[in-house]
Design an enzyme around this catalytic site. Structure first.
Site, PDB file in Angstrom:
ATOM      1  N   CYS A 164       0.477  -8.185  12.805  1.00  0.00           N
ATOM      2  CA  CYS A 164      -0.961  -8.141  12.530  1.00  0.00           C
ATOM      3  C   CYS A 164      -1.530  -9.488  12.112  1.00  0.00           C
ATOM      4  O   CYS A 164      -2.748  -9.657  12.058  1.00  0.00           O
ATOM      5  CB  CYS A 164      -1.253  -7.099  11.474  1.00  0.00           C
ATOM      6  SG  CYS A 164      -0.697  -5.477  11.970  1.00  0.00           S
ATOM      7  N   PHE A 215      -1.871   2.936  14.408  1.00  0.00           N
ATOM      8  CA  PHE A 215      -1.926   1.827  15.375  1.00  0.00           C
ATOM      9  C   PHE A 215      -2.593   2.240  16.693  1.00  0.00           C
ATOM     10  O   PHE A 215      -2.440   3.374  17.145  1.00  0.00           O
ATOM     11  CB  PHE A 215      -0.527   1.268  15.646  1.00  0.00           C
ATOM     12  CG  PHE A 215       0.051   0.553  14.457  1.00  0.00           C
ATOM     13  CD1 PHE A 215      -0.493  -0.654  14.033  1.00  0.00           C
ATOM     14  CD2 PHE A 215       1.104   1.088  13.733  1.00  0.00           C
ATOM     15  CE1 PHE A 215       0.017  -1.313  12.917  1.00  0.00           C
ATOM     16  CE2 PHE A 215       1.622   0.436  12.619  1.00  0.00           C
ATOM     17  CZ  PHE A 215       1.081  -0.768  12.208  1.00  0.00           C
ATOM     18  N   HIS A 306      -8.683  -8.314   8.168  1.00  0.00           N
ATOM     19  CA  HIS A 306      -7.909  -7.458   9.077  1.00  0.00           C
ATOM     20  C   HIS A 306      -7.796  -6.054   8.483  1.00  0.00           C
ATOM     21  O   HIS A 306      -7.214  -5.876   7.400  1.00  0.00           O
ATOM     22  CB  HIS A 306      -6.505  -8.043   9.288  1.00  0.00           C
ATOM     23  CG  HIS A 306      -5.556  -7.067   9.945  1.00  0.00           C
ATOM     24  ND1 HIS A 306      -5.790  -6.550  11.193  1.00  0.00           N
ATOM     25  CD2 HIS A 306      -4.399  -6.502   9.513  1.00  0.00           C
ATOM     26  CE1 HIS A 306      -4.810  -5.710  11.506  1.00  0.00           C
ATOM     27  NE2 HIS A 306      -3.957  -5.670  10.504  1.00  0.00           N
ATOM     28  N   ASN A 339      -5.800   0.285  13.902  1.00  0.00           N
ATOM     29  CA  ASN A 339      -5.191  -1.027  13.660  1.00  0.00           C
ATOM     30  C   ASN A 339      -4.567  -1.521  14.971  1.00  0.00           C
ATOM     31  O   ASN A 339      -3.534  -1.000  15.405  1.00  0.00           O
ATOM     32  CB  ASN A 339      -4.132  -0.883  12.557  1.00  0.00           C
ATOM     33  CG  ASN A 339      -3.413  -2.196  12.260  1.00  0.00           C
ATOM     34  OD1 ASN A 339      -3.516  -3.163  13.008  1.00  0.00           O
ATOM     35  ND2 ASN A 339      -2.663  -2.224  11.169  1.00  0.00           N
TER      36      ASN A 339
HETATM   37  C1  LIG Z   1       2.264  -4.476  11.600  1.00  0.00           C
HETATM   38  C2  LIG Z   1       1.732  -5.700  10.921  1.00  0.00           C
HETATM   39  O1  LIG Z   1       2.191  -6.776  11.244  1.00  0.00           O
HETATM   40  C3  LIG Z   1       0.687  -5.738   9.905  1.00  0.00           C
HETATM   41  C4  LIG Z   1      -0.015  -4.517   9.435  1.00  0.00           C
HETATM   42  O2  LIG Z   1      -1.221  -4.365   9.540  1.00  0.00           O
HETATM   43  S1  LIG Z   1       0.987  -3.396   8.779  1.00  0.00           S
HETATM   44  C5  LIG Z   1      -0.003  -2.061   8.438  1.00  0.00           C
HETATM   45  C6  LIG Z   1      -0.746  -2.284   7.191  1.00  0.00           C
HETATM   46  N1  LIG Z   1      -1.295  -1.034   6.838  1.00  0.00           N
HETATM   47  C7  LIG Z   1      -0.917  -0.411   5.747  1.00  0.00           C
HETATM   48  O3  LIG Z   1      -0.092  -0.866   4.970  1.00  0.00           O
HETATM   49  C8  LIG Z   1      -1.559   0.920   5.554  1.00  0.00           C
HETATM   50  C9  LIG Z   1      -2.197   0.971   4.235  1.00  0.00           C
HETATM   51  N2  LIG Z   1      -2.299   2.361   3.815  1.00  0.00           N
HETATM   52  C10 LIG Z   1      -3.379   3.110   4.033  1.00  0.00           C
HETATM   53  O4  LIG Z   1      -4.368   2.696   4.615  1.00  0.00           O
HETATM   54  C11 LIG Z   1      -3.363   4.475   3.398  1.00  0.00           C
HETATM   55  O5  LIG Z   1      -2.281   4.537   2.500  1.00  0.00           O
HETATM   56  C12 LIG Z   1      -3.236   5.653   4.413  1.00  0.00           C
HETATM   57  C13 LIG Z   1      -4.464   5.728   5.294  1.00  0.00           C
HETATM   58  C14 LIG Z   1      -1.990   5.529   5.279  1.00  0.00           C
HETATM   59  C15 LIG Z   1      -3.124   6.956   3.610  1.00  0.00           C
HETATM   60  O6  LIG Z   1      -4.231   7.057   2.741  1.00  0.00           O
HETATM   61  P1  LIG Z   1      -4.059   7.204   1.144  1.00  0.00           P
HETATM   62  O7  LIG Z   1      -5.424   7.222   0.578  1.00  0.00           O
HETATM   63  O8  LIG Z   1      -3.120   6.167   0.655  1.00  0.00           O
HETATM   64  O9  LIG Z   1      -3.477   8.650   1.016  1.00  0.00           O
HETATM   65  P2  LIG Z   1      -2.108   9.124   0.383  1.00  0.00           P
HETATM   66  O10 LIG Z   1      -2.321  10.587   0.067  1.00  0.00           O
HETATM   67  O11 LIG Z   1      -1.617   8.261  -0.717  1.00  0.00           O
HETATM   68  O12 LIG Z   1      -1.123   9.003   1.617  1.00  0.00           O
HETATM   69  C16 LIG Z   1      -1.065   9.982   2.642  1.00  0.00           C
HETATM   70  C17 LIG Z   1       0.359  10.024   3.099  1.00  0.00           C
HETATM   71  O13 LIG Z   1       0.647   8.789   3.786  1.00  0.00           O
HETATM   72  C18 LIG Z   1       1.890   8.305   3.325  1.00  0.00           C
HETATM   73  N3  LIG Z   1       1.925   6.863   3.475  1.00  0.00           N
HETATM   74  C19 LIG Z   1       1.044   5.950   3.003  1.00  0.00           C
HETATM   75  N4  LIG Z   1       1.455   4.717   3.328  1.00  0.00           N
HETATM   76  C20 LIG Z   1       2.590   4.875   4.041  1.00  0.00           C
HETATM   77  C21 LIG Z   1       3.483   3.954   4.627  1.00  0.00           C
HETATM   78  N5  LIG Z   1       3.262   2.645   4.584  1.00  0.00           N
HETATM   79  N6  LIG Z   1       4.587   4.448   5.244  1.00  0.00           N
HETATM   80  C22 LIG Z   1       4.815   5.777   5.306  1.00  0.00           C
HETATM   81  N7  LIG Z   1       3.985   6.702   4.771  1.00  0.00           N
HETATM   82  C23 LIG Z   1       2.903   6.243   4.121  1.00  0.00           C
HETATM   83  C24 LIG Z   1       1.922   8.703   1.857  1.00  0.00           C
HETATM   84  O14 LIG Z   1       3.245   8.686   1.368  1.00  0.00           O
HETATM   85  C25 LIG Z   1       1.345  10.105   1.922  1.00  0.00           C
HETATM   86  O15 LIG Z   1       2.352  11.023   2.277  1.00  0.00           O
HETATM   87  P3  LIG Z   1       2.313  12.504   1.634  1.00  0.00           P
HETATM   88  O16 LIG Z   1       0.961  13.072   1.978  1.00  0.00           O
HETATM   89  O17 LIG Z   1       3.438  13.200   2.292  1.00  0.00           O
HETATM   90  O18 LIG Z   1       2.479  12.322   0.156  1.00  0.00           O
END
Ligand SMILES: CC(=O)CC(=O)SCCNC(=O)CCNC(=O)[C@H](O)C(C)(C)COP(=O)(O)OP(=O)(O)OC[C@H]1O[C@@H](n2cnc3c(N)ncnc32)[C@H](O)[C@@H]1OP(=O)(O)O
Length: 390
Positions: A164, A215, A306, A339
């Site tokens: 990303c 994604f 981002h 994303n």
């Molecule tokens: C690939 C690259 O190079 C760069 C990138 O961009 S990497 C991606 C970056 N993005 C992130 O890190 C995502 C950030 N997280 C979010 O936006 C939010 O956590 C989300 C939309 C995923 C969920 O929303 P939230 O308000 O946090 O809700 P929350 O209830 O805490 O989470 C929902 C579920 O998602 C799961 N979850 C959140 N982040 C997770 C992750 N990184 N991996 C696995 N599960 C995840 C939680 O454990 C939760 O599971 P349960 O319902 O079973 O408990």
């Protein structure tokens, strides 16, 4: 007799690099996020994983995403049923498919950028291409150069698996190239296709479902150059690129990882990522802006962040006490496309210039940030020149 210093001086541009045009593209097929869990578990024939389906539903509901595009649609998946089983050796077939689809999508975005730029593709001198969806050489950059009819002398660079942060890094390299080579015009292209990372869920691997929920596929392109041409074919700068840095958060190598396996690309993103970014971005911002002698309050700037996930935007907004609407460009791109990894940040710039043209964002100075494996933070200070003029 010329000296090296004299040659160097003559070959440097006078002014700062600027983004001169932007184009974006997505595959035709899309899924609405509300229906995605039903779609995913149906096409991967894994309805029996009820706990995983519920989890994907929770992630989709909270994602801030409405729609995501995908090259690998149901029809294509029907022709490659083995893709749904990540234990099968499907990497060769995926790479073969991606090696055609990735440059083709990049070409659609680049053609739009070139049309806006209003100069022929043959005037492009450099190409910087970023993708996580490759695995072959010659790479997607060469195929893109040939699809666009670029000159054989075009200087190409491919960034692979930068994830990303790839779009941020590609723009930073373009800035350096444009400022160090008088008259250079750099095409930045980012093309990300999830077909490498699409597979059915695995029992007991709750984290395997997360990537399927956020994604999406997309390509973005920008033309970058310094000293815009002001006679004849007029070039119009959108964002001047004032200063750029890259920072790695120490000890976070395992927080965002990608690995090619025989069954496709494995993603791991730890749940700590939003918090880690929240704890580290302010230092990057202070360093970047101090260097310029600019010390605005955060709400005086425009923000092109981002949108890695809704929680990342929430954490940034909270940390910087940003007013409602300051992250509207990032939130809209997240909502419309999900994303799209390295391609996303140029979509955000595109949305930002539209908001500026409509008078919805009036800040002159702003910051673009992209985050990727490392954890890497790409920061660029921008000066906007695309506001609506009354
Ligand atoms: C690939 C690259 O190079 C760069 C990138 O961009 S990497 C991606 C970056 N993005 C992130 O890190 C995502 C950030 N997280 C979010 O936006 C939010 O956590 C989300 C939309 C995923 C969920 O929303 P939230 O308000 O946090 O809700 P929350 O209830 O805490 O989470 C929902 C579920 O998602 C799961 N979850 C959140 N982040 C997770 C992750 N990184 N991996 C696995 N599960 C995840 C939680 O454990 C939760 O599971 P349960 O319902 O079973 O408990």
């Amino acid at each position: 007799m010329a000296t090296v210093q004299k040659i160097r001086r003559e070959h440097r541009a006078d002014g700062p690099a600027a983004v001169l045009a932007i184009g974006t593209a997505n595959p035709e097929s899309f899924q609405l996020q509300d229906d995605y869990a039903d779609y995913y578990f149906r096409v991967t024939k894994s309805e029996h994983h009820a706990d995983l389906k519920d989890k994907l539903k929770r992630i989709c509901k909270k994602s801030g995403i409405e729609k995501r595009y995908a090259h690998l649609d149901e029809e294509l998946l029907g022709a490659h049923p083995d893709f749904i089983d990540r234990t099968l050796p499907t990497l060769d077939a995926r790479i073969e498919m991606a090696s055609a689809a990735v440059p083709a999508l990049a070409a659609s975005a680049a053609e739009k950028a070139i049309a806006e730029w209003n100069r022929p593709a043959s005037d492009i001198t450099h190409l910087v291409f970023s993708t996580y969806s490759g695995g072959k050489a010659p790479s997607a950059d060469l195929r893109l150069a040939s699809l666009l009819g670029l000159r054989p002398t075009v200087s190409r660079t491919i960034l692979s698996l930068n994830g990303c942060s790839g779009g941020g890094k590609a723009l930073q390299l373009a800035k350096e190239l444009a400022e160090n080579n008088r008259g250079a015009r750099v095409l930045v292209a980012c093309s990300e296709i999830t077909l490498l990372a699409f597979y059915g869920s695995l029992e007991g691997r709750l984290d395997t479902i997360f990537g399927q929920g956020i994604f999406g596929d997309g390509a973005s392109a920008a033309i970058v150059g310094a000293d815009p041409v002001v006679v004849g074919t007029i070039e119009r700068p959108l964002f001047e690129m004032a200063f750029a840095t890259q920072t790695t958060i120490p000890g976070t190598e395992d927080e965002i990882t990608m690995q090619l396996t025989k069954g496709g690309l494995d993603f791991h993103v730890s749940t700590r990522v939003p918090k880690l970014l929240k704890n580290n971005i302010e230092r990057c911002l202070i360093d970047a802006l101090e260097f310029l002698g600019v010390s605005p309050t955060w709400n005086d700037l425009f923000w092109a962040i981002h949108p890695g996930g809704r929680a990342i935007l929430d954490h940034v907004e909270d940390l910087l006490a940003l007013d409602d609407g300051k992250l509207a460009a990032s939130r809209r791109v997240l909502s419309e496309f999900g994303n799209m990894s390295g391609a996303t940040v140029i979509f955000v710039l595109d949305e930002m210039r539209r908001r500026m043209a409509r008078g919805e964002e009036v800040a002159e100075w702003g910051v673009m940030m992209a985050f990727g494996p490392g954890i890497t933070i790409e920061t660029m200070v921008l000066h906007a020149t695309c506001h609506h003029e009354n």
